[in-house]
Design an enzyme around this catalytic site. Structure first.
Site, PDB file in Angstrom:
ATOM      1  N   GLY A   9       3.143   3.204   2.384  1.00  0.00           N
ATOM      2  CA  GLY A   9       3.006   3.299   3.829  1.00  0.00           C
ATOM      3  C   GLY A   9       2.927   1.925   4.455  1.00  0.00           C
ATOM      4  O   GLY A   9       3.388   0.935   3.889  1.00  0.00           O
ATOM      5  N   CYS A  10       2.309   1.868   5.602  1.00  0.00           N
ATOM      6  CA  CYS A  10       2.164   0.618   6.345  1.00  0.00           C
ATOM      7  C   CYS A  10       1.488  -0.438   5.485  1.00  0.00           C
ATOM      8  O   CYS A  10       0.425  -0.205   4.916  1.00  0.00           O
ATOM      9  CB  CYS A  10       1.338   0.886   7.601  1.00  0.00           C
ATOM     10  SG  CYS A  10       0.879  -0.599   8.495  1.00  0.00           S
ATOM     11  N   PHE A  11       2.102  -1.613   5.394  1.00  0.00           N
ATOM     12  CA  PHE A  11       1.523  -2.635   4.522  1.00  0.00           C
ATOM     13  C   PHE A  11       0.198  -3.184   5.029  1.00  0.00           C
ATOM     14  O   PHE A  11      -0.574  -3.743   4.265  1.00  0.00           O
ATOM     15  CB  PHE A  11       2.495  -3.745   4.152  1.00  0.00           C
ATOM     16  CG  PHE A  11       3.278  -4.419   5.252  1.00  0.00           C
ATOM     17  CD1 PHE A  11       2.791  -4.617   6.519  1.00  0.00           C
ATOM     18  CD2 PHE A  11       4.553  -4.876   4.958  1.00  0.00           C
ATOM     19  CE1 PHE A  11       3.535  -5.261   7.501  1.00  0.00           C
ATOM     20  CE2 PHE A  11       5.321  -5.533   5.928  1.00  0.00           C
ATOM     21  CZ  PHE A  11       4.801  -5.722   7.203  1.00  0.00           C
ATOM     22  N   CYS A  13      -2.256  -1.381   5.841  1.00  0.00           N
ATOM     23  CA  CYS A  13      -3.257  -0.512   5.205  1.00  0.00           C
ATOM     24  C   CYS A  13      -3.398  -0.817   3.719  1.00  0.00           C
ATOM     25  O   CYS A  13      -4.517  -0.974   3.222  1.00  0.00           O
ATOM     26  CB  CYS A  13      -2.869   0.951   5.398  1.00  0.00           C
ATOM     27  SG  CYS A  13      -2.813   1.476   7.130  1.00  0.00           S
TER      28      CYS A  13
END
Length: 173
Positions: A9-11, A13
């Site tokens: 997912g979003c890096f 996070c």
């Protein structure tokens, strides 16, 4: 020292999670796995490069073994949904492990098979690492530098709470 590249997912996070793990020496946000010969945030988020938002994790295996790195990774993102993590949708958010050494692959396979044996339908891709494109400076250590960012305040604390609950012995104090 070992290096592994993880897309979950979003890096912002995944970076925040692994910056909190003992034995992790560095976490660099970037892009990998696509056909485009370059990568930047705008292009990758557009979904047309084939690249994934990833983190490059360098860790000391005498402090935190690869098995634990992988267990933390799988516990703090959803490895069962194709091309999606929460509200982030697109192939750039797919679950993927890029190994940097052939000796890592059996451990990755064992970890995924252990989850599947527990009835978890893991869709995480596993590939040898290819060219890594470091993300722009603004994306490095993002949550620590932007503590008021609403998306991060929504998505990251539950991941850190899970890390604290399930892997407390591996958390940086």
């Amino acid at each position: 020292m070992q290096t592994i590249i993880l897309g979950g997912g979003c890096f912002w996070c995944t970076e925040s999670v692994f910056l909190s793990v003992k034995g992790v020496q560095s976490v660099i946000s970037g892009y990998m796995g696509g056909d485009a010969v370059s990568a930047n945030y705008e292009a990758v988020c557009g979904g047309n490069t084939g690249h994934v938002e990833v983190i490059k994790v360098e860790f000391d295996e005498s402090i935190v073994p690869l098995e634990v790195i992988l267990d933390v990774f799988f516990a703090t993102h959803d490895p069962t949904t194709m091309d999606r993590q929460g509200n982030d949708v697109g192939s750039q958010y797919r679950s993927v492990v890029f190994y940097t050494d052939e000796t890592q692959k059996p451990t990755i396979d064992r970890t995924i098979n252990k989850l599947r044996d527990m009835g978890i339908n893991v869709v995480t891709e596993v590939h040898p690492a290819v060219e890594f494109y470091q993300a722009e400076d603004t994306h490095q250590d993002f949550f620590n530098r932007n503590p008021g960012q609403a998306y991060c305040n929504f998505a990251i604390p539950p991941k850190l709470a899970k890390l604290r609950k399930e892997f407390s012995q591996y958390m940086v104090s």
